[in-house]
Design a protein around this motif. Structure first.
Motif, PDB file in Angstrom:
ATOM      1  N   VAL A   1       0.784  -1.328  -0.014  1.00  0.00           N
ATOM      2  CA  VAL A   1      -0.155  -0.031  -0.170  1.00  0.00           C
ATOM      3  C   VAL A   1       0.966   1.336  -0.012  1.00  0.00           C
ATOM      4  N   ASP A   2       0.264   2.317  -0.335  1.00  0.00           N
ATOM      5  CA  ASP A   2       0.738   3.579   0.036  1.00  0.00           C
ATOM      6  C   ASP A   2       0.877   4.023   1.488  1.00  0.00           C
ATOM      7  N   PRO A   3       2.137   4.412   2.049  1.00  0.00           N
ATOM      8  CA  PRO A   3       2.278   4.435   3.760  1.00  0.00           C
ATOM      9  C   PRO A   3       1.423   5.682   3.969  1.00  0.00           C
ATOM     10  N   ASN A   4       1.544   6.697   2.925  1.00  0.00           N
ATOM     11  CA  ASN A   4       1.178   7.838   3.520  1.00  0.00           C
ATOM     12  C   ASN A   4      -0.521   8.030   3.319  1.00  0.00           C
ATOM     13  N   ALA A   5      -0.924   7.266   2.853  1.00  0.00           N
ATOM     14  CA  ALA A   5      -2.679   7.381   2.447  1.00  0.00           C
ATOM     15  C   ALA A   5      -3.367   6.164   3.073  1.00  0.00           C
ATOM     16  N   ILE A   6      -2.785   5.255   3.500  1.00  0.00           N
ATOM     17  CA  ILE A   6      -3.693   3.909   3.747  1.00  0.00           C
ATOM     18  C   ILE A   6      -4.577   4.173   4.836  1.00  0.00           C
ATOM     19  N   PHE A   7      -3.996   4.754   6.022  1.00  0.00           N
ATOM     20  CA  PHE A   7      -4.940   4.884   7.339  1.00  0.00           C
ATOM     21  C   PHE A   7      -5.603   6.415   6.996  1.00  0.00           C
ATOM     22  N   LYS A   8      -5.408   6.999   6.058  1.00  0.00           N
ATOM     23  CA  LYS A   8      -6.494   7.995   5.700  1.00  0.00           C
ATOM     24  C   LYS A   8      -7.769   7.592   4.971  1.00  0.00           C
ATOM     25  N   ILE A   9      -7.750   6.187   4.441  1.00  0.00           N
ATOM     26  CA  ILE A   9      -8.545   5.538   3.898  1.00  0.00           C
ATOM     27  C   ILE A   9      -9.420   4.662   4.983  1.00  0.00           C
ATOM     28  N   LEU A  10      -8.705   3.828   5.641  1.00  0.00           N
ATOM     29  CA  LEU A  10      -9.218   2.936   6.564  1.00  0.00           C
ATOM     30  C   LEU A  10      -9.179   3.713   7.933  1.00  0.00           C
ATOM     31  N   THR A  11     -10.058   4.613   7.979  1.00  0.00           N
ATOM     32  CA  THR A  11      -9.842   5.535   9.062  1.00  0.00           C
ATOM     33  C   THR A  11     -10.463   4.883  10.490  1.00  0.00           C
ATOM     34  N   GLU A  12     -11.014   3.581  10.411  1.00  0.00           N
ATOM     35  CA  GLU A  12     -11.465   2.988  11.707  1.00  0.00           C
ATOM     36  C   GLU A  12     -10.183   2.341  12.114  1.00  0.00           C
ATOM     37  N   ALA A  13      -9.108   1.866  11.316  1.00  0.00           N
ATOM     38  CA  ALA A  13      -8.029   1.393  11.856  1.00  0.00           C
ATOM     39  C   ALA A  13      -7.243   2.251  12.693  1.00  0.00           C
ATOM     40  N   LYS A  14      -6.729   2.172  13.709  1.00  0.00           N
ATOM     41  CA  LYS A  14      -5.991   3.215  14.546  1.00  0.00           C
ATOM     42  C   LYS A  14      -4.595   2.848  14.812  1.00  0.00           C
ATOM     43  N   VAL A  15      -3.537   3.815  14.292  1.00  0.00           N
ATOM     44  CA  VAL A  15      -2.145   3.474  14.433  1.00  0.00           C
ATOM     45  C   VAL A  15      -1.645   4.658  15.360  1.00  0.00           C
ATOM     46  N   PRO A  16      -0.793   4.226  16.434  1.00  0.00           N
ATOM     47  CA  PRO A  16      -0.200   5.475  17.242  1.00  0.00           C
ATOM     48  C   PRO A  16       0.519   6.248  16.152  1.00  0.00           C
ATOM     49  N   PRO A  17       0.556   7.534  16.304  1.00  0.00           N
ATOM     50  CA  PRO A  17       1.283   8.541  15.497  1.00  0.00           C
ATOM     51  C   PRO A  17       2.785   8.174  15.205  1.00  0.00           C
ATOM     52  N   GLU A  18       3.466   8.018  16.336  1.00  0.00           N
ATOM     53  CA  GLU A  18       5.001   7.607  16.156  1.00  0.00           C
ATOM     54  C   GLU A  18       4.972   6.400  15.474  1.00  0.00           C
ATOM     55  N   GLN A  19       4.246   5.559  15.442  1.00  0.00           N
ATOM     56  CA  GLN A  19       4.474   4.224  14.678  1.00  0.00           C
ATOM     57  C   GLN A  19       4.078   4.535  13.513  1.00  0.00           C
ATOM     58  N   LEU A  20       3.121   5.226  12.954  1.00  0.00           N
ATOM     59  CA  LEU A  20       2.743   5.668  11.762  1.00  0.00           C
ATOM     60  C   LEU A  20       3.966   6.144  10.937  1.00  0.00           C
ATOM     61  N   LYS A  21       4.480   7.354  11.516  1.00  0.00           N
ATOM     62  CA  LYS A  21       5.790   7.889  11.133  1.00  0.00           C
ATOM     63  C   LYS A  21       6.991   6.942  10.853  1.00  0.00           C
ATOM     64  N   ALA A  22       7.164   5.826  11.871  1.00  0.00           N
ATOM     65  CA  ALA A  22       8.109   5.231  11.433  1.00  0.00           C
ATOM     66  C   ALA A  22       7.831   4.339  10.223  1.00  0.00           C
ATOM     67  N   PHE A  23       6.568   3.845   9.987  1.00  0.00           N
ATOM     68  CA  PHE A  23       6.341   3.083   8.685  1.00  0.00           C
ATOM     69  C   PHE A  23       6.488   3.894   7.709  1.00  0.00           C
ATOM     70  N   GLN A  24       6.140   5.164   7.724  1.00  0.00           N
ATOM     71  CA  GLN A  24       6.268   6.133   6.447  1.00  0.00           C
ATOM     72  C   GLN A  24       7.798   6.221   6.292  1.00  0.00           C
ATOM     73  N   ALA A  25       8.856   6.323   7.232  1.00  0.00           N
ATOM     74  CA  ALA A  25      10.125   6.422   7.142  1.00  0.00           C
ATOM     75  C   ALA A  25      10.930   5.662   6.663  1.00  0.00           C
ATOM     76  N   GLU A  26      10.597   4.327   6.722  1.00  0.00           N
ATOM     77  CA  GLU A  26      11.454   2.970   6.582  1.00  0.00           C
ATOM     78  C   GLU A  26      10.945   2.292   5.499  1.00  0.00           C
TER      79      GLU A  26
END
Length: 222
Positions: free
Chosen positions: A52-77
């Motif tokens: 998936v696209d790491p910057n968009a997927i959790f803007k689409i699946l809004t019911e699925a919650k990821v802690p902000p710092e973990q989402l940043k790590a996903f987007q960075a690596e």
């Protein structure tokens, strides 16, 4: 809103449509969404995996919650992934866990690191990893299984569906199999290179360089 190939889910879509879909004013977010179907350890340890696209997927699946710092790590690596809580609990994984998948349908073996855990939504068993990493492993083939989109509030979904269908139909009309596409451009070399990359997934591309002269620049290439 999901866009798939009109023949079947087994037919892929060109990844280059991604940027055009992002520019549609009615779309809030769009993501590649490619089923991977890899094997973890052996066939008894199956769970859903998607590129998936790491910057968009959790803007689409809004019911699925990821802690902000973990989402940043996903987007960075690039080889990072986010895994649903159910799968994390099933395998007793922790953040930082290394998970190697063996490709079955796709000819690559992602070596992933768990950087995030999501909770909520209809299914907490999924693994999401980055589509750019998947594409890199596959040799830049430039395809995706489907596109997933979130439409902006107040927008009529039927209107968006019609617009997306027209966009794909127009592309198919111009860039048909064995067709010819003529482009005349005054582009500089780096712009031309970007244009050629848009067609690198298939077909023969022929480039003619033309040298012109003007009275003030006689003998000089423009």
């Amino acid at each position: 809103l999901i866009t798939r190939h009109k023949v079947s889910l087994g037919n892929a879509l060109p990844a280059r449509y991604f940027e055009r879909m992002k520019r549609l004013p009615e779309i809030e977010a769009v993501s590649y969404f490619s089923w991977f179907g890899g094997i973890y350890k052996d066939e008894n340890f199956s769970f859903p995996q998607f590129a998936v696209d790491p910057n968009a997927i959790f803007k689409i699946l809004t019911e699925a919650k990821v802690p902000p710092e973990q989402l940043k790590a996903f987007q960075a690596e690039k080889n990072a992934c986010v895994v649903g809580k159910a799968t994390m609990d099933r395998f007793k994984w922790k953040l930082g866990e290394k998970v190697n998948l063996r490709g079955t349908f796709w000819g690559c073996n992602p070596e992933l690191i768990v950087r995030g855990v999501y909770e909520g939504g209809v299914d907490e068993s999924n693994m999401f990893f980055r589509h750019d990493y998947f594409d890199e492993l596959m040799g830049r083939i430039g395809i995706t299984g489907t596109y997933w989109m979130r439409v902006k509030p107040g927008v009529q979904v039927a209107d968006v569906i019609e617009k997306v269908d027209k966009m794909f139909a127009e592309i198919a009309r111009v860039l048909k199999t064995a067709g010819r596409y003529l482009c005349v451009t005054l582009a500089q070399a780096h712009v031309l290179e970007k244009l050629l990359r848009a067609f690198e997934s298939g077909g023969l591309v022929r480039v003619h360089h033309v040298t012109i002269e003007s009275p003030s620049t006689t003998g000089k290439k423009l």
